[in-house]
Design a protein around this motif. Structure first.
Motif, PDB file in Angstrom:
ATOM      1  N   LEU A  20     -31.529  74.026 134.940  1.00 24.05           N
ATOM      2  CA  LEU A  20     -32.241  75.177 134.375  1.00 24.05           C
ATOM      3  C   LEU A  20     -31.860  76.466 135.098  1.00 24.05           C
ATOM      4  CD1 LEU A  20     -35.715  73.542 133.779  1.00 24.05           C
ATOM      5  CD2 LEU A  20     -34.182  74.448 132.020  1.00 24.05           C
ATOM      6  N   LEU A  21     -31.701  76.391 136.400  1.00 24.19           N
ATOM      7  CA  LEU A  21     -31.289  77.556 137.185  1.00 24.19           C
ATOM      8  C   LEU A  21     -29.936  78.054 136.692  1.00 24.19           C
ATOM      9  CD1 LEU A  21     -32.215  79.259 139.686  1.00 24.19           C
ATOM     10  CD2 LEU A  21     -30.780  77.745 141.049  1.00 24.19           C
ATOM     11  N   GLU A  22     -29.007  77.142 136.510  1.00 25.47           N
ATOM     12  CA  GLU A  22     -27.678  77.491 136.016  1.00 25.47           C
ATOM     13  C   GLU A  22     -27.753  78.083 134.606  1.00 25.47           C
ATOM     14  OE1 GLU A  22     -23.389  77.577 136.045  1.00 25.47           O
ATOM     15  OE2 GLU A  22     -24.835  77.301 137.661  1.00 25.47           O
ATOM     16  N   ALA A  23     -28.536  77.460 133.745  1.00 22.72           N
ATOM     17  CA  ALA A  23     -28.633  77.924 132.358  1.00 22.72           C
ATOM     18  C   ALA A  23     -29.276  79.307 132.261  1.00 22.72           C
ATOM     19  CB  ALA A  23     -29.439  76.916 131.535  1.00 22.72           C
ATOM     20  N   LYS A  24     -30.301  79.555 133.022  1.00 25.04           N
ATOM     21  CA  LYS A  24     -31.020  80.835 132.927  1.00 25.04           C
ATOM     22  C   LYS A  24     -30.316  81.992 133.630  1.00 25.04           C
ATOM     23  CE  LYS A  24     -35.332  81.551 133.385  1.00 25.04           C
ATOM     24  NZ  LYS A  24     -35.618  82.463 132.320  1.00 25.04           N
ATOM     25  N   PHE A  25     -29.622  81.728 134.707  1.00 25.58           N
ATOM     26  CA  PHE A  25     -29.130  82.822 135.540  1.00 25.58           C
ATOM     27  C   PHE A  25     -27.609  82.927 135.609  1.00 25.58           C
ATOM     28  CE2 PHE A  25     -33.444  81.924 136.876  1.00 25.58           C
ATOM     29  CZ  PHE A  25     -33.995  83.187 136.832  1.00 25.58           C
ATOM     30  N   HIS A  26     -26.911  82.212 134.774  1.00 24.37           N
ATOM     31  CA  HIS A  26     -25.459  82.319 134.745  1.00 24.37           C
ATOM     32  C   HIS A  26     -25.081  83.710 134.230  1.00 24.37           C
ATOM     33  CE1 HIS A  26     -21.266  81.448 134.045  1.00 24.37           C
ATOM     34  NE2 HIS A  26     -21.425  80.279 134.652  1.00 24.37           N
ATOM     35  N   THR A  27     -24.122  84.346 134.873  1.00 28.71           N
ATOM     36  CA  THR A  27     -23.753  85.710 134.474  1.00 28.71           C
ATOM     37  C   THR A  27     -22.917  85.764 133.202  1.00 28.71           C
ATOM     38  OG1 THR A  27     -21.870  85.651 135.993  1.00 28.71           O
ATOM     39  CG2 THR A  27     -23.915  86.656 136.808  1.00 28.71           C
ATOM     40  N   LYS A  28     -22.333  84.646 132.824  1.00 28.57           N
ATOM     41  CA  LYS A  28     -21.543  84.586 131.574  1.00 28.57           C
ATOM     42  C   LYS A  28     -21.940  83.319 130.808  1.00 28.57           C
ATOM     43  CE  LYS A  28     -17.880  87.233 133.502  1.00 28.57           C
ATOM     44  NZ  LYS A  28     -16.670  87.826 133.389  1.00 28.57           N
ATOM     45  N   PRO A  29     -23.143  83.311 130.264  1.00 27.14           N
ATOM     46  CA  PRO A  29     -23.627  82.098 129.605  1.00 27.14           C
ATOM     47  C   PRO A  29     -22.938  81.845 128.268  1.00 27.14           C
ATOM     48  CG  PRO A  29     -25.154  83.880 129.241  1.00 27.14           C
ATOM     49  CD  PRO A  29     -24.116  84.400 130.204  1.00 27.14           C
ATOM     50  N   ASP A  30     -22.889  80.587 127.890  1.00 38.59           N
ATOM     51  CA  ASP A  30     -22.399  80.225 126.562  1.00 38.59           C
ATOM     52  C   ASP A  30     -23.420  80.612 125.497  1.00 38.59           C
ATOM     53  OD1 ASP A  30     -19.961  79.193 127.353  1.00 38.59           O
ATOM     54  OD2 ASP A  30     -20.739  77.157 127.574  1.00 38.59           O
ATOM     55  N   ASN A  31     -24.699  80.514 125.837  1.00 37.16           N
ATOM     56  CA  ASN A  31     -25.763  80.857 124.901  1.00 37.16           C
ATOM     57  C   ASN A  31     -26.594  81.989 125.492  1.00 37.16           C
ATOM     58  OD1 ASN A  31     -28.149  80.985 123.376  1.00 37.16           O
ATOM     59  ND2 ASN A  31     -27.966  78.838 122.780  1.00 37.16           N
ATOM     60  N   GLU A  32     -26.456  83.155 124.924  1.00 39.68           N
ATOM     61  CA  GLU A  32     -27.133  84.365 125.422  1.00 39.68           C
ATOM     62  C   GLU A  32     -28.657  84.263 125.354  1.00 39.68           C
ATOM     63  OE1 GLU A  32     -25.676  87.319 126.524  1.00 39.68           O
ATOM     64  OE2 GLU A  32     -23.661  86.490 126.368  1.00 39.68           O
ATOM     65  N   LEU A  33     -29.184  83.419 124.499  1.00 40.28           N
ATOM     66  CA  LEU A  33     -30.623  83.371 124.264  1.00 40.28           C
ATOM     67  C   LEU A  33     -31.398  82.538 125.290  1.00 40.28           C
ATOM     68  CD1 LEU A  33     -30.530  82.983 120.387  1.00 40.28           C
ATOM     69  CD2 LEU A  33     -30.767  85.080 121.732  1.00 40.28           C
TER      70      LEU A  33
END
Length: 132
Positions: A20-33
């Motif tokens: 969840l940390l990776e998904a929420k705070f990644h600077t270049k996410p695959d899913n912006e939402l």
């Protein structure tokens, strides 16, 4: 609507926290939402609360303090500034958007207001000195 129970041991919970940390705070996410999702924020807060009830609660209490995680604070602000909702939101809506972006971190009212102020300042166009 049905509710489901998910049974996790400490290490499974720890890995869910990391995902969840990776998904929420990644600077270049695959899913912006993902970073702005109230649902993801709610689930992550539940994960945080379970970690806070673990045998390592003091360690987690310190870890989840926003003041101890300036990089994640910065990333949350960067992510929300890219949100289409932010520029059109009322002050009350902006507060909720900020809370969703900062989840699962623990912060004071003062820290939340400062993050909102920093985001407001960062969202203002920078004047072009050459245009004067």
């Amino acid at each position: 609507m049905s509710e489901f129970d998910l049974q996790l041991d400490y290490y499974q919970l720890l890995n869910l926290h990391k995902a969840l940390l990776e998904a929420k705070f990644h600077t270049k996410p695959d899913n912006e939402l993902v970073s702005a999702s109230p649902l993801v924020a709610s689930v992550y807060i539940q994960v945080r609360n379970l970690l806070l009830r673990s045998g390592r609660s003091e360690q987690w209490e310190e870890w989840f303090q926003l003041k101890n995680r300036p990089e994640y604070r910065r990333r949350a602000i960067l992510r929300l500034l890219k949100s289409k909702r932010w520029s059109k939101a009322s002050p009350k809506e902006r507060r909720k958007i900020m809370e969703d972006h900062l989840a699962p971190f623990i912060y004071s009212e003062e820290e939340l207001c400062q993050a909102l102020s920093d985001a407001e300042a960062a969202s203002q166009p920078v004047p072009d000195p050459a245009a004067e």
